[in-house]
Design an enzyme around this catalytic site. Sequence first.
Site, mmCIF file in Angstrom:
data_model
loop_
_atom_site.group_PDB
_atom_site.id
_atom_site.type_symbol
_atom_site.label_atom_id
_atom_site.label_comp_id
_atom_site.label_asym_id
_atom_site.label_seq_id
_atom_site.Cartn_x
_atom_site.Cartn_y
_atom_site.Cartn_z
ATOM 1 N N GLU A 62 50.520 12.722 46.930
ATOM 2 C CA GLU A 62 50.607 13.223 45.242
ATOM 3 C C GLU A 62 51.588 11.552 44.853
ATOM 4 O O GLU A 62 50.824 11.218 43.621
ATOM 5 C CB GLU A 62 51.945 13.533 45.832
ATOM 6 C CG GLU A 62 51.379 15.288 44.735
ATOM 7 C CD GLU A 62 51.775 16.108 46.512
ATOM 8 O OE1 GLU A 62 52.049 15.968 47.440
ATOM 9 O OE2 GLU A 62 50.788 17.184 46.680
ATOM 10 N N HIS A 131 57.133 26.993 44.407
ATOM 11 C CA HIS A 131 56.149 26.475 43.967
ATOM 12 C C HIS A 131 56.570 26.935 41.920
ATOM 13 O O HIS A 131 55.485 28.025 41.868
ATOM 14 C CB HIS A 131 54.990 27.721 44.429
ATOM 15 C CG HIS A 131 54.509 26.089 45.768
ATOM 16 N ND1 HIS A 131 54.591 26.720 46.941
ATOM 17 C CD2 HIS A 131 52.894 25.641 45.720
ATOM 18 C CE1 HIS A 131 54.450 26.089 47.978
ATOM 19 N NE2 HIS A 131 53.137 25.609 46.968
#
Lengths: 329, 338
Positions: A62, A131
Site C-alpha cells: 500500500e 476491515h
Amino acid sequence: MSMREMTYSEAIREAMALAMTADERVFLMGEDVGLYGGAFGVENDLIDRFGAERVRDTTISELGIVGMGVGAAVTGMRPIVEIQFSDFTAQAMDQIANQAAKLHFMVGGQATVPLVIRAPGGSGTGAAAQHSQSLEAWFTCIPGLKVVMPSNATDAAELLLAALEDPNPVIVLEHKLLYKQSFEVPETFAVGRLGVGRIEREGSDLTIVATGVEVQRALEAAEQLAADGISAEVIDPRTLKPLDLPLIVSSVVKTGRALLVQESVRFGGFMGEISASIVESEAFGHLQAPVRRLCGLDVPIPYNPDLEKAAVPQVGDIVREATALVREW
Amino acid sequence: MSTALLEDAAAALEALGTMWRIRLFEEAVEDLYGRGMMHGTMHLSIGEEAIPTGTCLNLVEGDQITSTHRGHGHCIARGADLGRMMAELLAKDNGYCRGRGGSMHIADVATGNLGANGIVAGGVPIAAGAGLTNQLTGNGKVAVCFHGDGAVGEGAWHEALTLASMWDLPVVFVCENNQYGMSMSAKSAFKVDLSAKAAGYGIPGETVDGNDVVAVAEATARAIDRARAGEGPSFIEAVTYRWRGHSKSDKNRYRSKEEIAEWKGRDPIAAFAHRLLESGLVDQAQLDAAQSAARDAIRESVVFGTKGEDPDPAALLDAVYAPSAVDATDTRLQEASR
C-alpha cells in the site's frame, strides 16, 4: 432527465472507464484490480477493456503504490490508486499525509499532485475490526487533502470524475455496503463538483446531517418520523473537505435543530467539527435545542452481527434521537 | 559520458566546479546558521559531493530525481539556481519554495528535481512513480532516486524496489551510504553489503567508491543507460562519509575523531583535483579558477538570498491547495474550503 438503474460499483466502474477513455493520462493501480476484477468486483472487466498497462495489478504494497501514485501524478499522470480496504491506508499513511497532501505547499506551488485514492470503508459485512473502520476524520485533519464520501451511485461516479479533474490529492471513501445496491442514475454522468453538499430531503423541524451509509439510514428515519408528524431535513455534505458549511448553517437557521449522524466513532470524529462550526455560526442564535451527535460507539468494529449493528447508528437510533431532539426541546 | 571526466578538461572542470559549489554552499549555510542568520535545522553533505555530481552529469533534460533531507548537493548538481536555493534556506519569498519548505523540502521541479524529503525513504516510491510515468508515456526519461543507507531499513524502500523491479521501470536507485543512519551504523544494521540486497529484487547491484566522482559517474552511466534502454532498474551503493554531524544536534557520540579524520583524508574534491593535475589534463591555475568561480557564485547567492522579501503570512491559506477550475468559478466554494 431520463434515468436508468445501476449499482454503486457499476457507477464507479463506468466513471473510471469514462475517464480512461477521455484522458490517456488516467490509469488505475491497486491490489487485485485487474485479473481478479477488484476485491469487491468494482473493476470487473476494466482490464479487458483498457489492458494491463492501465489497469495495473500491484503487489500487496500500500505504501509503495500510493507513493508511486504520487510520483506519477507529480510528473503529469492522473493515477487512480485503489486501497482495497480503507483500513489499509494505515500502511500507506506516510505517502498520503506527508507526501501527497503536503508536496504542493512544501515546494511553494512548483508542483501539483492530482492523485485520486479510492478506498472502501464502513462496517456491516462481518469483516471485523481491521476491515470495517470509518476513518474519514484521519484525512480531514490533513491540510492539502480533499475528502469525498459518496452515499449513492451518481455521487460515486460524478465526484470521482470531479476528483480526477482536481489538481489536488483527493481521497474517495466509498462504502462497502453500497457497492451492490442499485440506484437510479442519469443516462450520462457529468463531472461533479467537490465541496457542494445536497439537501436530500426538505423538512422544517430538524436538520439531520449524515455521511456515507448513514445518509440512507437518515432518509429511512425521516420517512418514519414524517409518519409521526416530525419533518426532518436531511443533508449529505458529500465532500467533507472542502465542506459546504453554508448549506448546513442555512438549514439549521431554518429548522433550529441539528442531529449529526456518522458511522465513525464519536470522539474526535468529523461530526464534532460540524457541531462546532454550527455553534460558531449565525445558526447559534436560532438553535432551539443543543446540537446532538449520533455516532459509532468508541469501540473497534466487532465480529458478531448483533454487536456489529449495535456499534454504529441504525435507522431506529436516528428516529429515537430525532424524536427526542424535537419533542424534548 | 563519464570517461570524458578524465579526457575532456571542460567536463572535468565542470564536475569539479559542481563539487566546489556544493561544498562551499554548505559551508556558507553552516556559517550563516552559526551567526544566527538561518534558523531551523539542516543536514550537510560535506564529504559526499562526488555522488550527486557524478550521477547528475549523466542526466538529460526531463530526467527526474528525488532527493533526501541531505539534499543540497542533489539540487545543485541537477542545475538549480544557487540564489533561489539560498533564499529558500534563508526563508525568503523568492526562494524555491517561497520560504515554506526550507532545506528539507528544497525542490526545483523545472530541472526535474521533485524535491528533498523530510521522511527517510519518502522519495523512493515517488521516484518509482516518476519511472512509471516515463514508461507509460514512452518519453525516454529516467528517474534517479537518491537515498541514504538508513532508507534501506524502511518498508517504503522495499515496496518501491519490489514494484520497480516487477514492472522493469526506468529508475536508478543511488544509495549514498554515508555509513550512519543518524547514529545507527550501517555495518551493524545490515549483515551484507547493501548492493547485495539488489539480488533479492532481481536487479543489478553494484558497490562503488562514493568519494571517487569518476567511479560514481561510470557506474551510474551504466545504470542510467540500462534504464533508458528499457531494461529496468538498478541499485548502486556509493560508499562515502559525512564529515559533519547528522544535524545540528549531533554530538558525534557514536563515532570516533580518528574515524572522522581518516575520512577527511579521503576528500572527494581534493582527490579528483589531484588526479586531474597528475594526469596533466588541467593545470593548477585552472583548478584554482574553478574553485574561485564557485566561491563567487556562492557569495552572490548569499547576497541574493539576504536581499529577498519575507513571505506574507496572509498568503498561507491560499498555498495549501492548487486552484481547481471549480474553485476559480465559485467563491462560495472558496469560502467553504477555508
